[in-house]
Design an enzyme around this catalytic site. Structure first.
Site, PDB file in Angstrom:
ATOM      1  N   ASP A  30       0.886  -1.247  -0.144  1.00 28.81           N
ATOM      2  CA  ASP A  30      -0.027  -0.142  -0.144  1.00 28.81           C
ATOM      3  C   ASP A  30       0.879   1.236  -0.031  1.00 28.81           C
ATOM      4  O   ASP A  30       0.939   1.918   1.025  1.00 28.81           O
ATOM      5  CB  ASP A  30      -1.018  -0.101   1.030  1.00 28.81           C
ATOM      6  CG  ASP A  30      -0.309  -0.067   2.587  1.00 28.81           C
ATOM      7  OD1 ASP A  30       0.925  -0.472   2.605  1.00 28.81           O
ATOM      8  OD2 ASP A  30      -0.872   0.493   3.472  1.00 28.81           O
ATOM      9  N   ASP A  34       7.643   3.684   2.933  1.00 28.77           N
ATOM     10  CA  ASP A  34       8.545   2.259   3.362  1.00 28.77           C
ATOM     11  C   ASP A  34       8.009   1.176   2.223  1.00 28.77           C
ATOM     12  O   ASP A  34       8.985   0.339   2.098  1.00 28.77           O
ATOM     13  CB  ASP A  34       8.379   1.870   4.891  1.00 28.77           C
ATOM     14  CG  ASP A  34       6.804   1.622   5.222  1.00 28.77           C
ATOM     15  OD1 ASP A  34       5.907   2.375   4.933  1.00 28.77           O
ATOM     16  OD2 ASP A  34       6.791   0.707   6.105  1.00 28.77           O
ATOM     17  N   ASP A  35       6.922   1.163   1.959  1.00 29.54           N
ATOM     18  CA  ASP A  35       6.468   0.203   0.976  1.00 29.54           C
ATOM     19  C   ASP A  35       7.149   0.473  -0.520  1.00 29.54           C
ATOM     20  O   ASP A  35       7.567  -0.551  -1.189  1.00 29.54           O
ATOM     21  CB  ASP A  35       4.968   0.406   0.455  1.00 29.54           C
ATOM     22  CG  ASP A  35       3.995   0.191   1.814  1.00 29.54           C
ATOM     23  OD1 ASP A  35       3.371  -0.982   1.793  1.00 29.54           O
ATOM     24  OD2 ASP A  35       3.710   1.032   2.348  1.00 29.54           O
ATOM     25  N   ASN A  59      -2.527   2.817   3.576  1.00 27.84           N
ATOM     26  CA  ASN A  59      -1.728   4.288   3.783  1.00 27.84           C
ATOM     27  C   ASN A  59      -2.627   5.020   3.137  1.00 27.84           C
ATOM     28  O   ASN A  59      -2.812   6.311   3.780  1.00 27.84           O
ATOM     29  CB  ASN A  59      -0.479   4.064   3.337  1.00 27.84           C
ATOM     30  CG  ASN A  59       0.675   3.444   4.449  1.00 27.84           C
ATOM     31  OD1 ASN A  59       0.265   3.234   5.397  1.00 27.84           O
ATOM     32  ND2 ASN A  59       1.472   2.875   3.747  1.00 27.84           N
ATOM     33  N   THR A 145       2.709  -6.193   2.864  1.00 31.90           N
ATOM     34  CA  THR A 145       3.007  -4.898   3.548  1.00 31.90           C
ATOM     35  C   THR A 145       1.950  -3.967   3.943  1.00 31.90           C
ATOM     36  O   THR A 145       2.369  -2.691   4.032  1.00 31.90           O
ATOM     37  CB  THR A 145       4.575  -4.395   2.887  1.00 31.90           C
ATOM     38  OG1 THR A 145       4.017  -3.900   1.488  1.00 31.90           O
ATOM     39  CG2 THR A 145       5.533  -5.459   2.811  1.00 31.90           C
ATOM     40  N   ASN A 179       1.557   1.272  17.025  1.00 31.13           N
ATOM     41  CA  ASN A 179       1.858   2.591  16.714  1.00 31.13           C
ATOM     42  C   ASN A 179       0.640   3.284  16.310  1.00 31.13           C
ATOM     43  O   ASN A 179       0.692   4.550  16.093  1.00 31.13           O
ATOM     44  CB  ASN A 179       2.739   2.332  15.448  1.00 31.13           C
ATOM     45  CG  ASN A 179       2.113   1.652  14.318  1.00 31.13           C
ATOM     46  OD1 ASN A 179       1.022   1.227  14.101  1.00 31.13           O
ATOM     47  ND2 ASN A 179       2.878   1.696  13.021  1.00 31.13           N
ATOM     48  N   GLU A 185      -0.741  -2.127  15.653  1.00 29.48           N
ATOM     49  CA  GLU A 185      -0.175  -1.777  14.514  1.00 29.48           C
ATOM     50  C   GLU A 185      -1.027  -1.498  13.660  1.00 29.48           C
ATOM     51  O   GLU A 185      -1.999  -2.161  13.247  1.00 29.48           O
ATOM     52  CB  GLU A 185       0.862  -2.735  14.266  1.00 29.48           C
ATOM     53  CG  GLU A 185       1.640  -2.428  12.956  1.00 29.48           C
ATOM     54  CD  GLU A 185       1.255  -2.551  11.803  1.00 29.48           C
ATOM     55  OE1 GLU A 185       1.530  -1.903  10.753  1.00 29.48           O
ATOM     56  OE2 GLU A 185       0.509  -3.684  11.669  1.00 29.48           O
ATOM     57  N   PHE A 186      -0.557  -0.462  12.642  1.00 33.62           N
ATOM     58  CA  PHE A 186      -1.692  -0.201  11.473  1.00 33.62           C
ATOM     59  C   PHE A 186      -2.131  -1.210  10.670  1.00 33.62           C
ATOM     60  O   PHE A 186      -3.264  -1.190  10.338  1.00 33.62           O
ATOM     61  CB  PHE A 186      -1.023   1.145  10.830  1.00 33.62           C
ATOM     62  CG  PHE A 186      -1.875   1.442   9.689  1.00 33.62           C
ATOM     63  CD1 PHE A 186      -2.772   2.579   9.689  1.00 33.62           C
ATOM     64  CD2 PHE A 186      -1.739   1.135   8.310  1.00 33.62           C
ATOM     65  CE1 PHE A 186      -3.407   2.996   8.833  1.00 33.62           C
ATOM     66  CE2 PHE A 186      -2.649   1.377   7.165  1.00 33.62           C
ATOM     67  CZ  PHE A 186      -3.526   2.523   7.481  1.00 33.62           C
ATOM     68  N   ASN A 187      -1.366  -2.155  10.103  1.00 32.59           N
ATOM     69  CA  ASN A 187      -1.782  -2.813   8.992  1.00 32.59           C
ATOM     70  C   ASN A 187      -2.839  -3.894   9.872  1.00 32.59           C
ATOM     71  O   ASN A 187      -3.545  -4.329   8.876  1.00 32.59           O
ATOM     72  CB  ASN A 187      -0.535  -3.522   8.473  1.00 32.59           C
ATOM     73  CG  ASN A 187       0.192  -2.715   7.732  1.00 32.59           C
ATOM     74  OD1 ASN A 187       0.070  -1.716   7.111  1.00 32.59           O
ATOM     75  ND2 ASN A 187       1.442  -3.445   7.370  1.00 32.59           N
ATOM     76  N   HIS A 260       9.768   0.262   7.712  1.00 25.20           N
ATOM     77  CA  HIS A 260       9.336  -1.041   8.009  1.00 25.20           C
ATOM     78  C   HIS A 260       9.411  -2.113   6.935  1.00 25.20           C
ATOM     79  O   HIS A 260       9.868  -3.100   7.125  1.00 25.20           O
ATOM     80  CB  HIS A 260       7.727  -0.985   8.462  1.00 25.20           C
ATOM     81  CG  HIS A 260       7.340   0.059   9.429  1.00 25.20           C
ATOM     82  ND1 HIS A 260       7.651  -0.072  10.758  1.00 25.20           N
ATOM     83  CD2 HIS A 260       7.067   1.483   9.380  1.00 25.20           C
ATOM     84  CE1 HIS A 260       7.213   1.075  11.527  1.00 25.20           C
ATOM     85  NE2 HIS A 260       7.058   2.117  10.592  1.00 25.20           N
ATOM     86  N   ASP A 261       8.687  -1.688   5.889  1.00 29.15           N
ATOM     87  CA  ASP A 261       8.291  -2.970   4.915  1.00 29.15           C
ATOM     88  C   ASP A 261       9.341  -3.702   4.251  1.00 29.15           C
ATOM     89  O   ASP A 261       9.418  -4.993   4.235  1.00 29.15           O
ATOM     90  CB  ASP A 261       7.221  -2.353   3.870  1.00 29.15           C
ATOM     91  CG  ASP A 261       5.863  -1.922   4.419  1.00 29.15           C
ATOM     92  OD1 ASP A 261       5.715  -2.238   5.592  1.00 29.15           O
ATOM     93  OD2 ASP A 261       5.254  -0.945   4.044  1.00 29.15           O
TER      94      ASP A 261
HETATM   95  C1  PIR Z   1       3.442   3.298   9.050  1.00 28.69           C
HETATM   96  C2  PIR Z   1       2.269   2.921   8.397  1.00 28.69           C
HETATM   97  C3  PIR Z   1       0.960   3.271   8.936  1.00 28.69           C
HETATM   98  C4  PIR Z   1       0.925   4.129   9.771  1.00 28.69           C
HETATM   99  C5  PIR Z   1       2.135   4.788  10.421  1.00 28.69           C
HETATM  100  N1  PIR Z   1       2.066   5.461  11.349  1.00 28.69           N
HETATM  101  C6  PIR Z   1       3.182   4.366  10.122  1.00 28.69           C
HETATM  102  C7  PIR Z   1       2.438   1.776   7.389  1.00 28.69           C
HETATM  103  C8  PIR Z   1       3.845   1.408   6.741  1.00 28.69           C
HETATM  104  O1  PIR Z   1       3.824   1.344   5.401  1.00 28.69           O
HETATM  105  C9  PIR Z   1       4.050   0.003   7.160  1.00 28.69           C
HETATM  106  O2  PIR Z   1       3.568  -1.103   6.331  1.00 28.69           O
HETATM  107  C10 PIR Z   1       3.048  -0.317   8.428  1.00 28.69           C
HETATM  108  N2  PIR Z   1       1.948   0.537   8.044  1.00 28.69           N
HETATM  109  C11 PIR Z   1       3.595   0.124   9.659  1.00 28.69           C
HETATM  110  O3  PIR Z   1       2.586   0.332  10.903  1.00 28.69           O
HETATM  111 CA    CA Z   2       2.875  -0.459   4.267  1.00 27.35          CA
END
Ligand code: PIR
Ligand code: CA
Length: 333
Positions: A30, A34-35, A59, A145, A179, A185-187, A260-261
């Site tokens: 997405d 970082d993707d 995202n 990711t 996060n 975490e977002f995903n 991250h990804d």
């Molecule tokens: C990163 C992401 C989403 C929200 C925040 N605050 C930071 C996205 C990144 O692309 C990664 O895949 C994952 N989601 C980290 O949470």
């Molecule tokens: Ca991502």
């Protein structure tokens, strides 16, 4: 229990990093700053054979992240790899985007070129299914990711592929906190029902979560090593880091942005990058304060099988060496 580097999952293998047998992957993403790095690593690493890129709303909207994927492919000269748009919203919940960290475009910062690489007309979920069916059983690794919507849909629509996938190595979750919320975490939070399907399906699942990816900080020395490559993809990467770093500083107080990804891609290319431990992961879907949490049991309490693998550490130097070598290789195309 001591930490171990576990082998790279079942199926045909014995692959060595940089050896003669790169790992075939589908990158489901997405983009996302970082993707974009995950796409660059998947394309530029000798350890990876990138079979397809599929996109999922996360995202930003599906339309935006798909345009971003094609823009990255255009900058990096990625031709001949299908890019297909998948799900526009999570299975059950309304779409939640991360504009606070990725901007209105989903990839704010660099000037994005108009994509010159085509969009595959198929649905991204069909591309996943057709690619897994058309390649030898046990050869394709899925690397999600973003939210897990496409992967869950593929498993439900074509259960025959579950046994043909070598493994699922995903960026998402974490056992030490979230996060977006304290727990999530977002995903995973974006589509917890999809995550439940993915972690509950009988394919090997490896979780590369925040515990690992918060160690992949793009510090100024990393940014200057990338800048020193002096190429268009390198300049693009530096622009991504500049915006991502500013947002991470403003919203989360990070001194440098965590990329991250590509950690998940790097683990597939070379298992030495991420230290793994066996565990069992359940996805919280009904919590008052914990929805989207990846509840991680390293000890098998309640006699649960330790049927997942969870990243607990990153070889940061190796990771950045691989990432920078990949960007350098792209530039040579
Ligand atoms: C990163 C992401 C989403 C929200 C925040 N605050 C930071 C996205 C990144 O692309 C990664 O895949 C994952 N989601 C980290 O949470
Ligand atoms: Ca991502």
């Amino acid at each position: 229990m001591t930490d171990t580097h576990l082998p790279g999952g079942p199926g045909p293998g014995g692959d060595t990093p940089g050896g003669s047998s790169p790992r075939s992957i589908i990158l489901d993403c997405d983009p996302g700053h970082d993707d974009a790095f995950a796409i660059m690593l998947a394309h530029g690493s000798p350890g990876i054979d990138l079979k397809a890129i599929t996109t999922v709303a996360g995202n930003q909207t599906l339309e935006k992240v798909t345009r971003n994927a094609r823009a990255v492919a255009t900058i990096c000269g990625i031709t001949g790899v299908p890019i297909a748009a998948g799900a526009a919203a999570p299975l059950v919940r309304p779409l939640r985007v991360a504009a606070d960290i990725h901007g209105a475009s989903g990839m704010d910062g660099p000037v994005l070129p108009a994509p010159t690489v085509p969009l595959d007309p198929r649905h991204g979920v069909d591309v996943i299914i057709e690619t897994v069916r058309s390649q030898p059983a046990g050869s394709i690794t899925l690397v999600p990711t973003g939210p897990l919507t496409n992967i869950a849909l593929a498993a439900r629509l074509a259960p025959d592929i579950v046994g043909r996938v070598r493994e699922v190595v995903l960026m998402g979750g974490g056992y030490g906190g979230g996060n977006v919320t304290a727990a999530a975490e977002f995903n995973i939070l974006a589509d917890p029902e999809a995550a439940h399907i993915v972690f509950g399906s009988p394919w090997p699942v490896t979780m590369v979560g925040l515990d690992v990816t918060h160690q992949a900080l793009a510090t100024p020395d990393i940014a200057s090593r990338i800048a020193d490559l002096g190429t268009a993809p390198a300049a693009f990467a530096v622009d991504l880091l500049e915006f991502f770093g500013r947002m991470y500083s403003a919203t989360q107080g990070f001194a440098a942005p965590p990329v991250h990804d590509p950690c998940a891609v790097a683990l597939v290319a070379d298992p030495a990058v991420v230290t793994l431990r066996p565990a069992h992961v359940e996805i919280e879907r009904t919590g008052t304060h914990t929805t989207g949490m990846t509840v991680t049991d390293f000890a098998g309490r309640g006699a649960v099988a330790l049927d997942h693998r969870v990243g607990v550490g990153l070889n940061r130097d190796l990771f950045w060496d691989m990432m920078i070598a990949a960007i350098a290789a792209i530039s040579a195309c």
